[in-house]
Design an enzyme around this catalytic site. Structure first.
Site, PDB file in Angstrom:
ATOM      1  N   GLY A 211       0.771  -1.233   0.000  1.00 47.09           N
ATOM      2  CA  GLY A 211       0.000   0.000   0.000  1.00 47.09           C
ATOM      3  C   GLY A 211       0.804   1.286   0.000  1.00 47.09           C
TER       4      GLY A 211
ATOM      5  N   ASN B  81       1.385   3.359  -2.460  1.00 41.18           N
ATOM      6  CA  ASN B  81       0.613   4.390  -3.177  1.00 41.18           C
ATOM      7  C   ASN B  81      -0.531   4.905  -2.301  1.00 41.18           C
ATOM      8  OD1 ASN B  81       1.408   4.928  -6.134  1.00 41.18           O
ATOM      9  ND2 ASN B  81       1.583   2.712  -5.983  1.00 41.18           N
TER      10      ASN B  81
ATOM     11  N   LYS C 144      -7.381  -8.189  -7.763  1.00 40.68           N
ATOM     12  CA  LYS C 144      -8.565  -8.942  -8.170  1.00 40.68           C
ATOM     13  C   LYS C 144      -9.373  -8.144  -9.195  1.00 40.68           C
ATOM     14  CE  LYS C 144      -8.037 -12.591  -5.621  1.00 40.68           C
ATOM     15  NZ  LYS C 144      -7.626 -13.850  -6.316  1.00 40.68           N
TER      16      LYS C 144
ATOM     17  N   ASN D 213      -7.212   3.140 -11.725  1.00 41.50           N
ATOM     18  CA  ASN D 213      -6.212   2.127 -11.386  1.00 41.50           C
ATOM     19  C   ASN D 213      -4.849   2.640 -11.804  1.00 41.50           C
ATOM     20  OD1 ASN D 213      -5.161  -0.560 -10.694  1.00 41.50           O
ATOM     21  ND2 ASN D 213      -4.817  -0.729 -12.904  1.00 41.50           N
TER      22      ASN D 213
ATOM     23  N   HIS E 121      -1.156   1.225 -13.044  1.00 40.14           N
ATOM     24  CA  HIS E 121      -0.485   0.020 -13.541  1.00 40.14           C
ATOM     25  C   HIS E 121       0.991   0.372 -13.723  1.00 40.14           C
ATOM     26  CE1 HIS E 121      -0.061  -3.803 -15.667  1.00 40.14           C
ATOM     27  NE2 HIS E 121       0.612  -3.171 -16.600  1.00 40.14           N
TER      28      HIS E 121
ATOM     29  N   ASP F 247      -7.053  -3.616 -17.308  1.00 38.05           N
ATOM     30  CA  ASP F 247      -6.115  -2.674 -17.954  1.00 38.05           C
ATOM     31  C   ASP F 247      -6.548  -2.181 -19.328  1.00 38.05           C
ATOM     32  OD1 ASP F 247      -3.471  -4.766 -16.682  1.00 38.05           O
ATOM     33  OD2 ASP F 247      -4.557  -3.111 -15.739  1.00 38.05           O
TER      34      ASP F 247
ATOM     35  N   GLU G 212       5.334   6.396  -9.708  1.00 38.82           N
ATOM     36  CA  GLU G 212       3.910   6.160  -9.401  1.00 38.82           C
ATOM     37  C   GLU G 212       3.439   7.072  -8.272  1.00 38.82           C
ATOM     38  OE1 GLU G 212       2.570   2.092  -8.797  1.00 38.82           O
ATOM     39  OE2 GLU G 212       4.346   1.364  -9.846  1.00 38.82           O
TER      40      GLU G 212
HETATM   41  N1  LIG Z   1     -12.350  -4.589 -13.861  1.00 43.39           N
HETATM   42  C1  LIG Z   1     -11.043  -4.325 -13.587  1.00 43.39           C
HETATM   43  N2  LIG Z   1     -10.491  -4.790 -12.448  1.00 43.39           N
HETATM   44  C2  LIG Z   1      -9.184  -4.512 -12.170  1.00 43.39           C
HETATM   45  C3  LIG Z   1      -8.403  -3.771 -13.061  1.00 43.39           C
HETATM   46  C4  LIG Z   1      -9.023  -3.300 -14.278  1.00 43.39           C
HETATM   47  O1  LIG Z   1      -8.376  -2.602 -15.105  1.00 43.39           O
HETATM   48  N3  LIG Z   1     -10.335  -3.598 -14.495  1.00 43.39           N
HETATM   49  N4  LIG Z   1      -7.061  -3.522 -12.798  1.00 43.39           N
HETATM   50  C5  LIG Z   1      -6.465  -4.444 -11.841  1.00 43.39           C
HETATM   51  C6  LIG Z   1      -5.054  -4.111 -11.490  1.00 43.39           C
HETATM   52  N5  LIG Z   1      -4.187  -4.858 -12.420  1.00 43.39           N
HETATM   53  C7  LIG Z   1      -3.362  -4.127 -13.231  1.00 43.39           C
HETATM   54  O2  LIG Z   1      -3.231  -2.900 -13.144  1.00 43.39           O
HETATM   55  C8  LIG Z   1      -4.193  -6.281 -12.456  1.00 43.39           C
HETATM   56  C9  LIG Z   1      -4.270  -6.984 -11.255  1.00 43.39           C
HETATM   57  C10 LIG Z   1      -4.287  -8.383 -11.266  1.00 43.39           C
HETATM   58  C11 LIG Z   1      -4.232  -9.084 -12.468  1.00 43.39           C
HETATM   59  C12 LIG Z   1      -4.298 -10.578 -12.458  1.00 43.39           C
HETATM   60  O3  LIG Z   1      -3.969 -11.211 -13.432  1.00 43.39           O
HETATM   61  N6  LIG Z   1      -4.719 -11.123 -11.316  1.00 43.39           N
HETATM   62  C13 LIG Z   1      -4.749 -12.618 -11.140  1.00 43.39           C
HETATM   63  C14 LIG Z   1      -4.963 -12.980  -9.673  1.00 43.39           C
HETATM   64  C15 LIG Z   1      -3.755 -12.544  -8.852  1.00 43.39           C
HETATM   65  C16 LIG Z   1      -3.903 -12.936  -7.384  1.00 43.39           C
HETATM   66  O4  LIG Z   1      -5.024 -13.302  -6.965  1.00 43.39           O
HETATM   67  O5  LIG Z   1      -2.877 -12.832  -6.652  1.00 43.39           O
HETATM   68  C17 LIG Z   1      -5.896 -13.212 -11.948  1.00 43.39           C
HETATM   69  O6  LIG Z   1      -6.942 -12.561 -12.115  1.00 43.39           O
HETATM   70  O7  LIG Z   1      -5.707 -14.372 -12.332  1.00 43.39           O
HETATM   71  C18 LIG Z   1      -4.134  -8.383 -13.653  1.00 43.39           C
HETATM   72  C19 LIG Z   1      -4.100  -6.988 -13.658  1.00 43.39           C
HETATM   73  C20 LIG Z   1      -7.318  -4.579 -10.593  1.00 43.39           C
HETATM   74  N7  LIG Z   1      -8.665  -4.945 -10.999  1.00 43.39           N
HETATM   75  N1  LIG Z   2      -1.425  -4.638 -12.301  1.00 46.31           N
HETATM   76  C1  LIG Z   2      -1.536  -4.117 -10.973  1.00 46.31           C
HETATM   77  C2  LIG Z   2      -0.160  -3.859 -10.405  1.00 46.31           C
HETATM   78  O1  LIG Z   2       0.790  -4.552 -10.732  1.00 46.31           O
HETATM   79  N2  LIG Z   2      -0.087  -2.830  -9.558  1.00 46.31           N
HETATM   80  C3  LIG Z   2       1.165  -2.462  -8.976  1.00 46.31           C
HETATM   81  O2  LIG Z   2       1.311  -3.049  -7.683  1.00 46.31           O
HETATM   82  C4  LIG Z   2       2.216  -2.221  -6.937  1.00 46.31           C
HETATM   83  C5  LIG Z   2       1.572  -1.949  -5.612  1.00 46.31           C
HETATM   84  O3  LIG Z   2       2.479  -1.283  -4.791  1.00 46.31           O
HETATM   85  P1  LIG Z   2       1.957  -0.607  -3.421  1.00 46.31           P
HETATM   86  O4  LIG Z   2       1.079  -1.644  -2.750  1.00 46.31           O
HETATM   87  O5  LIG Z   2       3.220  -0.316  -2.674  1.00 46.31           O
HETATM   88  O6  LIG Z   2       1.183   0.635  -3.806  1.00 46.31           O
HETATM   89  C6  LIG Z   2       2.413  -0.919  -7.745  1.00 46.31           C
HETATM   90  O7  LIG Z   2       3.644  -0.941  -8.440  1.00 46.31           O
HETATM   91  C7  LIG Z   2       1.272  -0.968  -8.729  1.00 46.31           C
HETATM   92  O8  LIG Z   2       1.539  -0.281  -9.941  1.00 46.31           O
END
Ligand SMILES: Nc1nc2c(c(=O)[nH]1)N[C@@H](CN(C=O)c1ccc(C(=O)N[C@@H](CCC(=O)O)C(=O)O)cc1)CN2
Ligand SMILES: NCC(=O)N[C@@H]1O[C@H](COP(=O)([O-])[O-])[C@@H](O)[C@H]1O
Length: 283
Positions: A79, A81, A159, A175, A177, A218, A247
């Site tokens: 956390g 950010n 998630k 979000n 990324h 994304d 970030e």
């Molecule tokens: N509806 C949306 N939900 C989320 C988004 C989004 O754009 N639309 N962004 C994500 C954050 N993210 C990238 O920025 C991201 C996070 C997680 C995954 C992923 O593949 N997760 C795995 C599970 C991982 C775990 O449980 O440890 C999966 O779904 O298999 C991809 C992108 C947040 N939500």
């Molecule tokens: N696709 C989602 C993803 O990879 N998010 C990334 O997780 C980290 C969380 O750091 P934080 O918990 O220290 O903010 C950050 O680098 C964020 O961009």
């Protein structure tokens, strides 16, 4: 030039009112300069002052009309950010208040920080195993509405946000990324996996992307990005640190703009940020 000519006479108020001076509404007595107009340049200059004063007054009124925003942050890990955004809210750079922390890992660092700072912590989604803990998507939407949340900020939340929530908060879920979308995004690309993919690709630049959230991972409208150099012998951890530092700056800047209602949507659907210093500039 104008200010030198304008303020060479005797004035009824400071030549340049201090920034903190309250800007009074336009009233003849206050804005009348008490010197004889020696030339058309002075008359022109006075019109400039009056126009500027009026603009400042209008701007001041506009600023007063913008309410502080209620923010909910979603995290899955440390956390950092989330903490930077909270510091921005407390320090005054962000005109918002963090009213809820949502996580799928109730013992993560972000949840610990929230509890230490009096921010309520909610569990979403329900754990897979049978458990009374955790909220359903409908319950989550209801709670966010009950708290009067204006914007939802995902910050390392791993998630998928359900369609119910996306529909309930249109153009109000962001979000961050850790790569320059649309590259290096989508299911399976999160955390260090992203930086490893960037390094393996030979990309010379990476950096954070802040985007609106839609129903897929994304693919929502990009609002802001910042590029950082990829160094030839970077480890994934070194690149991650360089991107994370960026970030922290970018997310606080964007959330500040969101809270000040400086997001404008272009006709083709691209969201822009209105410059705070020059309202005619967008980026
Ligand atoms: N509806 C949306 N939900 C989320 C988004 C989004 O754009 N639309 N962004 C994500 C954050 N993210 C990238 O920025 C991201 C996070 C997680 C995954 C992923 O593949 N997760 C795995 C599970 C991982 C775990 O449980 O440890 C999966 O779904 O298999 C991809 C992108 C947040 N939500
Ligand atoms: N696709 C989602 C993803 O990879 N998010 C990334 O997780 C980290 C969380 O750091 P934080 O918990 O220290 O903010 C950050 O680098 C964020 O961009």
């Amino acid at each position: 030039m104008v200010s030198r000519v304008l303020f060479s006479g005797q004035l009824t108020f400071p030549a340049k009112p201090p920034r903190e001076a309250p800007i009074a509404p336009l009233t003849p007595s206050r804005n009348v300069l008490s010197f004889s107009l020696r030339s058309s340049v002075d008359r022109f200059a006075m019109r400039i002052v009056k126009a500027a004063s009026f603009t400042r007054t209008v701007a001041k009124v506009d600023e007063e009309a913008i309410s502080r925003k209620k923010l909910a942050v979603f995290v899955s890990g440390g956390g950092s950010n989330f903490k930077k955004i909270h510091e921005g809210c407390l320090g005054g750079s962000v005109q918002g208040d963090l009213v809820l922390l949502v996580t799928n890992k109730k013992d993560c660092g972000g949840a610990d920080y929230a509890r230490s700072n009096g921010i309520p912590v909610l569990l979403f989604p329900k754990p897979k195993r049978e458990s009374s803990d955790g909220l359903s998507p409908t319950e989550l939407v209801d709670v966010l509405r009950e708290y009067g949340v204006d914007f939802v900020l995902l910050a390392g939340y791993l998630k998928l946000i359900p369609a119910e929530l996306v529909k309930a908060f249109p153009k109000r879920i962001l979000n961050i990324h850790p790569a320059l979308l649309p590259a290096f995004g989508g299911k399976g690309l999160y955390g260090m996996r992203v930086h490893k993919a960037v390094l393996a690709s030979g990309a010379r630049y990476s950096g954070p992307t802040i985007h609106f959230v839609d129903e897929e991972y994304d693919t929502g409208r990009i609002l802001a990005q910042s590029a950082v150099r990829v160094v030839a012998n970077d480890t994934p951890e070194e690149l991650a640190k360089r991107v994370l530092d960026e970030e922290h700056k970018l997310y606080v800047e964007v959330v500040a703009a969101i809270c000040e209602e400086r997001i404008k949507w272009r006709e083709d659907g691209v969201p822009l940020i209105q410059s705070k210093d020059n309202p005619d500039d967008y980026y």
